[in-house]
Design an enzyme around this catalytic site. Sequence first.
Site, PDB file in Angstrom:
ATOM      1  N   ASP A 141      -6.774   4.045   3.352  1.00  0.00           N
ATOM      2  CA  ASP A 141      -7.192   3.588   4.677  1.00  0.00           C
ATOM      3  C   ASP A 141      -6.999   4.686   5.725  1.00  0.00           C
ATOM      4  O   ASP A 141      -7.913   5.411   6.053  1.00  0.00           O
ATOM      5  CB  ASP A 141      -6.419   2.330   5.079  1.00  0.00           C
ATOM      6  CG  ASP A 141      -6.781   1.155   4.196  1.00  0.00           C
ATOM      7  OD1 ASP A 141      -7.983   0.900   4.047  1.00  0.00           O
ATOM      8  OD2 ASP A 141      -5.874   0.498   3.646  1.00  0.00           O
TER       9      ASP A 141
ATOM     10  N   CYS B 281      -0.746   8.036   3.463  1.00  0.00           N
ATOM     11  CA  CYS B 281      -0.145   6.906   4.184  1.00  0.00           C
ATOM     12  C   CYS B 281       0.643   6.138   3.157  1.00  0.00           C
ATOM     13  O   CYS B 281       1.485   6.721   2.480  1.00  0.00           O
ATOM     14  CB  CYS B 281      -1.213   6.074   4.882  1.00  0.00           C
ATOM     15  SG  CYS B 281      -2.660   5.688   3.894  1.00  0.00           S
ATOM     16  N   SER B 282       0.386   4.857   2.934  1.00  0.00           N
ATOM     17  CA  SER B 282       1.102   4.222   1.840  1.00  0.00           C
ATOM     18  C   SER B 282       0.259   4.231   0.574  1.00  0.00           C
ATOM     19  O   SER B 282       0.689   4.731  -0.452  1.00  0.00           O
ATOM     20  CB  SER B 282       1.581   2.816   2.212  1.00  0.00           C
ATOM     21  OG  SER B 282       0.681   2.193   3.076  1.00  0.00           O
TER      22      SER B 282
END
Lengths: 549, 576
Positions: free
Chosen positions: B296, B291-292
């Site tokens: 998470d 993701c980034s």
Amino acid sequence: MEFAELIKTPRVDNVVLHRPFYPAVEGTLCLTGHHLILSSRQDNTEELWLLHSNIDAIDKRFVGPLGTIIIKCKDFRIIQLDIPGMEECLNIASSIEALSTLDSITLMYPFFYRPMFEVVEDGWHSFLPEQEFELYSSATSEWRLSYVNKEFAVCPSYPPIVIVPKSIDDEALRKVAAFRHGGRFPVLSYYHKKNGMVIMRSGQPLTGTNGRRCKEDEKLINATLRAGKRGYIIDTRSLNVAQQARAKGGGFEQEAHYPQWRRLHKSIERYHILQESLIKLVEACNDQTHNMDRWLGRLEASNWLTHIKEILTTACLAAQCIDREGASILIHGTEGTDSTLQVTSLAQIILEPRSRTIRGFEALIEREWLQAGHPFQQRCAQSAYYNSKQKWESPVFLLFLDCVWQILRQFPCSFEFNENFLIMLFEHAYASQFGTFLGNNESERCKLKLQQKTMSLWSWVNRPGELSKFTNPLFEANNLVIWPSVAPQSLQLWEGIFLRWNRSSKYLDEAYEEMVNIIEYNKELQAKVNVLRRQLAELETEDGMQESP
Amino acid sequence: MEHIRTTKVEQVKLLDRFSTSNKSLTGTLYLTATHLLFIDSHQKETWILHHHIALVEKLALTTSGCPLVIQCKNFRIVHFIVPRERDCHDIYNSLLQLSKQAKYEDLYAFSYNPKQNDMERLQGWQLIDLAEEYKRMGVPNSNWQLSDGNREYKICETYPRELYVPRIASKPIIVGSSKFRSKGRFPVLSYYHQNKELNAMANRAAGKGYENEDNYSNIRFQFVGIENIHVMRSSLQKLLEVNGTKGLSVSDFYSGLESSGWLRHIKAVMDAAIFLAKAIMVENASVLVHCSDGWDRTSQVCSLGSLLLDSYYRTIKGFMVLIEKDWISFGHKFSERCGHLDGDPKEVSPVFTQFLECVWHLTEQFPQDFEFNEAFLLQIHEHIHSCQFGNFLGNCQKEREELKLKEKTYSLWPFLLDDQKKYLNPLYSSKSPKFAVLEPNTVSFNFKFWRNMYHQFDRTLHPRQSVFNIIMNMNEQNKQLEKDIKDLESKIKQRKNKQTDGILTKELLHSVHPESPTLKTSLCFKEQTLLPVNHALRTIEGSNPADNRYSEYAEEFSKSEPGVVSLECGVARMTC
């Protein structure tokens, strides 16, 4: 026979059947007077055996010479038949349409059905009003059986025998009948043995705009009150609707004339509003493509669970009046044949352990729905796929079953029957080989001679082999009043009905089986322990005797 | 203790959360160093751990006293009325302090003492061994090796020391890759799928931007729209607001559920995990997830994907391993996401809660494929916030080592394993083959509101009889009965032998087998609490015989019809 005229093409080969969760089957399609049958020629077993009366609507499509008929059933299943040949397809479609909408009840399948099983107990005599009354008469002498409606002359939608206060004679009943909608004078629905309080039901009083009153009516319902006690009248319409009813000759009990009664208005929706709700819900459930927001939006917009909550809340209110307030109640809406019956029957489920047994529940349906004159023929004529111009179709009974399912979910050990029992009743209310749900009331059933000419559903259900399918393995009788939660977080979509054909229940079914296995094993072990314990005790006694000569 | 000014307040009222008639219980409120305790007049205790408190509010003074509302991270909401404003103020201030600690060392885990010696403590920490887990997966092998590049946390601070990378990835390649990735989180192995025909793996990395397709041959890109932590936080907030409404209508409930977007997010996570599992199973493709920052959404998707692929993770022990691997070791920032310390509220987000919810949805669809039950998920959720055990403290392994958690705190897992009985799924079928892949159906109607999580303390909303508990008890009972049968059989055999031998001993005569107590238990209304918890920590609602849930109902019900209880309003309500 008339059916032959309706069946232009009785047999088509190379038809392909598509059903949810089954591979497509190719076979021969046969139409009979009452069934649509598809059998694959390979092993000569029928793949599909569908009652025409279960068909709610059909669509046809053509691609070149290949025709497709989509059959939408009253139990919400959708199946598809690919039929080679345009003419064949058109013939089949028009036959199905005609056969699934027969005008005459006496042409329906129950009049032709010959049971393949031995009738152990004739269901037509399983729940006689006299027998049901005996259950009460041991506890109270304040009530009597009245035969005033023997010829169905006083109230066409009542059974010949009803229970009324002992102090009210038949002459008074006739007068009260003239004052109540459809002649539905107040009768006993339920007697709460714990405190002697009762549920009565009736049609609305015909007060009209000028506030007509009926002394006999007042006397009748007052006769059910103990000295110094008050009662409640639960009107299943909002006050507004009840007031509007006066313009059409109906109305509600005025405080001035019924000073010992407090009226409560709880709004339960009726007729086409419920029917539209069902149509929307089934549409939403059948659409597998919509995203989460759309699904939740459509589920909400169907209002189905709102209706469930309204009905359950009103039933809880009625039960609360009886059990907690120690007050008797009279329940009615307009006719007293729909929302009234939902409330009286659900209140009994909450209050009375017997109505949570299989036989007790059957008796409840017999008493509070069939004999009480719920117009099954009209209400269940069509289901969720048929956009009827008529206004009498309404899933009133299905909502009742759904409410029972909600309570069953919350009290899974308090019912002798399981979910399959409720699903079976839903199916038979809409399409059946049995005569039980035919007609709109006892008077019609009598004229149709159903008892002589058709088989009762109960004759079939109450055989041990069938019963085992409907028995809840978790059942443990309790004598409690069971109060369900009516919070939206506690109510659920009845997946067993509404998602039944939209997703596989394989894993859930397997888990259920495993649960049954654990329970069966437990019983087995307990029995074995008891045998061994007895055996040991016997040995010990023998030893004891040997030791002390 | 310097934060505690008032330790005991009498005549405090505890209001029922959903009652419109403001029904309440009167009792005494105690404030301890670790808990807030309320004991009502029936001696029923309600314990609230300070660390569980998400929000304390003092509402405007009323005639009956000063209202104090406490919202907890485990979704308990309590509403007290404290008679004197002064006391309320003291408690309020104390709770503000106690619920928001500035230092890790002040968290409960550092004072929690379960009376174990250092040896037992250490064994507890060694229970879950990730080196073992990689061995189980089949690495290292001809393609994958253990890299020592991050042994000193030099390449990536938020990764663990031990990382598995492709054999061809030399240290310069790793370092180079790490410089290209956000927070140095270069692609590493998360799960290696062993199968006869195929070997594929899921690995993970951090992004910030995405790869230019031209530079990656043989790679297909798939973007799955899982929202960021801020969207998830406000989504949960909306959900809780809707649920907390008194006299909620069905319509408001469903439109609230819809507008909160919560189930949409859950479905998105599930869909991404299914995509990953399918790529590995059906296409024999390896998958890189990012993701980034990669701690998470990446953790959600990798762990859930592994759970779909590998039945080991669906066992009690395996699930602990999964959490240790994909969440704890790979640096999901538990302390920030759960708000363990007084920090940036914008870092708080229910990412792990969503993972647990996805698992719950799977257990609903596959009731026989999980060794553990719902109570296990709820208990883990309880402890990510409780700060009672060291596992979830800190934001990455490096930080945990610096905190010396293994010396100063205890691991949660051995305690859960000791209590295993409570967390077993009685319907679990271990027959399913090791690599049975779960293929969940994600049509929207399969996702339901998780009442037992978000209303776990609102007993009036729960079914009054739990099939699950009954079957669980019955399974236990069956084991006891099997034992009883063996005992009885051997006694009978003994008897018979003795009879034939003509030898009788007095002793045996009196050894009549006592009736097994299990036989007397009734199925109904012997409901256990859904959430088995440490008795010292929290009372078990519904287990107290005085706690008659039928009497609760009348009140519950009256919220929808106040006209019934106070009969006078009946008419007024009708006409309005």
